[in-house]
Write a protein that holds these residues in place. Structure first.
Motif, PDB file in Angstrom:
ATOM      1  N   ASP A 285       0.245  -1.423  -0.102  1.00 47.16           N
ATOM      2  CA  ASP A 285      -0.104  -0.015  -0.132  1.00 47.16           C
ATOM      3  C   ASP A 285       1.134   1.089  -0.100  1.00 47.16           C
ATOM      4  N   GLU A 286       0.709   2.611  -0.709  1.00 49.66           N
ATOM      5  CA  GLU A 286       1.470   3.792  -0.470  1.00 49.66           C
ATOM      6  C   GLU A 286       2.990   3.349  -1.285  1.00 49.66           C
ATOM      7  N   ASN A 287       2.765   2.198  -2.479  1.00 50.25           N
ATOM      8  CA  ASN A 287       3.769   1.838  -2.851  1.00 50.25           C
ATOM      9  C   ASN A 287       4.894   1.705  -1.828  1.00 50.25           C
ATOM     10  N   THR A 288       4.682   1.116  -0.429  1.00 51.30           N
ATOM     11  CA  THR A 288       5.837   1.116   0.616  1.00 51.30           C
ATOM     12  C   THR A 288       5.432  -0.650   1.235  1.00 51.30           C
ATOM     13  N   GLU A 289       6.599  -1.150   1.754  1.00 44.20           N
ATOM     14  CA  GLU A 289       6.232  -2.880   2.049  1.00 44.20           C
ATOM     15  C   GLU A 289       6.855  -2.826   3.665  1.00 44.20           C
ATOM     16  N   SER A 290       6.007  -2.611   4.595  1.00 44.85           N
ATOM     17  CA  SER A 290       6.125  -2.253   5.618  1.00 44.85           C
ATOM     18  C   SER A 290       5.501  -4.393   5.940  1.00 44.85           C
ATOM     19  N   ASN A 291       5.950  -4.259   8.013  1.00 45.03           N
ATOM     20  CA  ASN A 291       5.285  -5.829   7.846  1.00 45.03           C
ATOM     21  C   ASN A 291       4.450  -5.871   9.303  1.00 45.03           C
ATOM     22  N   ASN A 292       3.403  -5.830   9.579  1.00 47.30           N
ATOM     23  CA  ASN A 292       2.816  -5.652  10.639  1.00 47.30           C
ATOM     24  C   ASN A 292       2.370  -7.311  11.055  1.00 47.30           C
ATOM     25  N   TYR A 293       2.883  -8.745  10.373  1.00 43.81           N
ATOM     26  CA  TYR A 293       2.936  -9.835  11.376  1.00 43.81           C
ATOM     27  C   TYR A 293       3.242  -9.915  12.383  1.00 43.81           C
ATOM     28  N   PRO A 294       2.803 -10.657  13.537  1.00 44.72           N
ATOM     29  CA  PRO A 294       1.338 -11.570  13.069  1.00 44.72           C
ATOM     30  C   PRO A 294      -0.266 -10.599  12.587  1.00 44.72           C
ATOM     31  N   LEU A 295       0.145  -9.675  12.851  1.00 47.78           N
ATOM     32  CA  LEU A 295      -1.846  -9.083  12.896  1.00 47.78           C
ATOM     33  C   LEU A 295      -1.773  -8.354  11.615  1.00 47.78           C
ATOM     34  N   ARG A 296      -3.325  -8.906  11.572  1.00 50.56           N
ATOM     35  CA  ARG A 296      -3.942  -8.843   9.971  1.00 50.56           C
ATOM     36  C   ARG A 296      -3.925  -6.956   9.312  1.00 50.56           C
ATOM     37  N   GLY A 297      -3.533  -7.276   8.369  1.00 46.34           N
ATOM     38  CA  GLY A 297      -4.128  -6.090   8.553  1.00 46.34           C
ATOM     39  C   GLY A 297      -2.788  -4.782   7.776  1.00 46.34           C
ATOM     40  N   GLY A 298      -2.624  -3.187   8.092  1.00 49.11           N
ATOM     41  CA  GLY A 298      -1.835  -1.960   8.006  1.00 49.11           C
ATOM     42  C   GLY A 298      -2.616  -1.041   7.730  1.00 49.11           C
ATOM     43  N   LYS A 299      -1.698  -0.440   7.703  1.00 52.83           N
ATOM     44  CA  LYS A 299      -2.353   1.729   7.364  1.00 52.83           C
ATOM     45  C   LYS A 299      -3.273   1.553   6.937  1.00 52.83           C
ATOM     46  N   ASN A 300      -4.454   2.598   7.067  1.00 53.03           N
ATOM     47  CA  ASN A 300      -5.262   2.879   6.506  1.00 53.03           C
ATOM     48  C   ASN A 300      -6.703   1.378   6.636  1.00 53.03           C
ATOM     49  N   THR A 301      -6.863   0.538   7.495  1.00 56.99           N
ATOM     50  CA  THR A 301      -7.117  -0.783   7.503  1.00 56.99           C
ATOM     51  C   THR A 301      -8.188  -0.521   8.955  1.00 56.99           C
ATOM     52  N   LEU A 302      -8.904  -1.111   9.275  1.00 55.29           N
ATOM     53  CA  LEU A 302      -8.817  -0.843  10.706  1.00 55.29           C
ATOM     54  C   LEU A 302      -8.704  -2.605  11.557  1.00 55.29           C
ATOM     55  N   TRP A 303      -8.152  -3.364  10.128  1.00 58.24           N
ATOM     56  CA  TRP A 303      -8.222  -4.290  11.116  1.00 58.24           C
ATOM     57  C   TRP A 303      -6.723  -4.035  11.873  1.00 58.24           C
ATOM     58  N   ASN A 304      -6.024  -5.279  13.124  1.00 63.29           N
ATOM     59  CA  ASN A 304      -5.061  -5.286  14.086  1.00 63.29           C
ATOM     60  C   ASN A 304      -4.265  -3.635  13.574  1.00 63.29           C
ATOM     61  N   GLY A 305      -3.664  -4.365  12.348  1.00 69.03           N
ATOM     62  CA  GLY A 305      -2.332  -4.118  11.499  1.00 69.03           C
ATOM     63  C   GLY A 305      -2.064  -2.680  11.580  1.00 69.03           C
ATOM     64  N   GLY A 306      -3.561  -1.786  11.075  1.00 70.48           N
ATOM     65  CA  GLY A 306      -4.026  -0.562  11.465  1.00 70.48           C
ATOM     66  C   GLY A 306      -3.794   0.014  12.733  1.00 70.48           C
ATOM     67  N   THR A 307      -4.280  -0.646  13.824  1.00 73.23           N
ATOM     68  CA  THR A 307      -4.374   0.225  15.166  1.00 73.23           C
ATOM     69  C   THR A 307      -3.655  -0.270  16.152  1.00 73.23           C
ATOM     70  N   GLN A 308      -3.504  -1.095  16.043  1.00 76.21           N
ATOM     71  CA  GLN A 308      -2.528  -1.364  17.243  1.00 76.21           C
ATOM     72  C   GLN A 308      -1.193  -1.504  16.887  1.00 76.21           C
TER      73      GLN A 308
END
Ligand code: NAG
Ligand code: NAG
Ligand code: NAG
Length: 339
Positions: A285-308
């Motif tokens: 997303d946003e032409n970049t490549e972070s990693n939130n494992y094992p949380l699902r999703g990322g920035k711009n989402t309401l999954w924990n990968g975005g908010t935790q």
């Protein structure tokens, strides 16, 4: 524990800080703890070695958690302006009405009727300094950091820009106070912010408490990092990922410079140090490549990968250093707890 400290606190900060740190000493402003509040931009949950990243060593960030309390169940908003509004106003987004990042050149701003954290602390005798990204409004002077309670400021007012030329949509956005600071052109922002934060800490007067808000540009796009940092990760085949690693690594070194300065400073024994990301890392997303494992999703989402996100607190008043706090905590807890 004073009654005012209890008001509005729904999180677990009070179970972390001891009474003496929380109370201060009545009538003695010199005993109020200094507060250094570090914000990383878009840092992924699994992009610190503290959370197991085998790819990006972050010894200095990890050390804060190891010497303090690691917040393992800590939540923010999924994008930057909403979280930053919440850090500094103590209000949840359902009250600020800010659910999205402010666009470049916007006339939007965090409601001027709110008293922000630096203004509360100023009333308590603090020297207040901010470094780095603002992104809470910039169309009138009263909306700028220096209009909202910070005595000093060095950084950029918008949400993203070139790390070297400080150019955003054709404009140079880098200010010392409210003055355009052209001398920083072509210097990578992380060096500038770390140096200003270090100097602010080293000159801190033990007789006047300091609140230092340091909001780094890393690891937000554009993907840019000094060559020596990119070279450290030349084994990573994916270029976006290589840059995320390099940008996290220099962030970690900048944090190391700040924690080292704290140890050498005259306020070493009386400082609360907080480190937090503003949201999860963007993944594919946003032409970049972070990693939130094992949380699902990322920035711009309401999954924990975005908010935790990565969060920790160390220093003055920590009752059980080196522990994890699994109690739920949210960005809105900082202001009422600290004040
Ligand atoms: C700002 O906050 C005040 C109350 O503190 C409220 O009356 C006003 O509507 C708010 N303004 C905006 C634009 O939300
Ligand atoms: C900053 O430096 C770059 C590269 O030297 C130059 O192109 C740019 O015009 C400079 N920015 C300003 C605002 O002078
Ligand atoms: C950390 O401090 C050292 C010594 O002053 C300096 O050379 C280095 O550039 C700093 N690193 C960062 C990321 O600010």
């Amino acid at each position: 524990m004073t009654r005012s400290l209890m008001l509005g606190v729904v999180g677990s900060l009070l179970c972390i800080l001891s009474r003496s740190a929380a109370d201060g000493v009545p009538g003695s402003e010199a005993k109020r703890p200094n507060i250094v509040f570090i914000v990383a931009d878009d840092l992924g949950w699994n992009d610190v070695s503290l959370h197991g990243s085998p790819q990006i060593p972050t010894p200095h960030i990890d050390a804060i958690a190891h010497s303090g309390v690691h917040l393992t169940n800590y939540h923010v908003q999924p994008v930057c302006t909403p979280t930053r509004s919440t850090f500094l106003s103590g209000r949840h987004v359902i009250h600020t009405g800010i659910y999205m990042p402010f666009a470049q050149g916007t006339a939007l701003r965090l409601n001027l009727s709110y008293t922000l954290l630096p203004a509360y602390l100023k009333k308590l005798g603090y020297r207040t300094a901010a470094v780095g990204k603002w992104h809470l409004g910039q169309n009138v002077e009263k909306a700028l950091p220096t209009g909202r309670g910070f005595d000093e400021y060095l950084g950029y007012w918008s949400g993203a820009e070139d790390y070297y030329t400080h150019d955003t949509h054709g404009g140079y956005d880098f200010q010392d106070g409210t003055e355009c600071a052209i001398k920083y052109n072509n210097t990578y922002s992380t060096y500038i912010f770390a140096e200003r934060a270090v100097n602010t800490i080293l000159e801190a007067d033990p007789e006047q408490p300091l609140f230092l808000y340091t909001a780094f540009q890393n690891v937000h796009w554009p993907l840019e990092a000094p060559a020596e940092y990119v070279a450290r990760f030349s084994h990573i085949p994916n270029s976006e990922r290589q840059y995320v690693a390099a940008m996290t690594s220099i962030l970690d070194d900048a944090v190391g410079n700040i924690t080292d300065a704290l140890k050498r400073s005259r306020i070493a024994d009386n400082t609360i140090l907080i480190f937090t990301s503003d949201n999860g890392g963007p993944v594919h997303d946003e032409n970049t490549e972070s990693n939130n494992y094992p949380l699902r999703g990322g920035k711009n989402t309401l999954w924990n990968g975005g908010t935790q996100v990565v969060g920790m607190i160390a220093g003055k008043g920590i009752e059980n250093p080196g522990t994890d706090c699994h109690g739920m905590m949210h960005a809105s807890d900082w202001l009422p707890s600290l004040v």
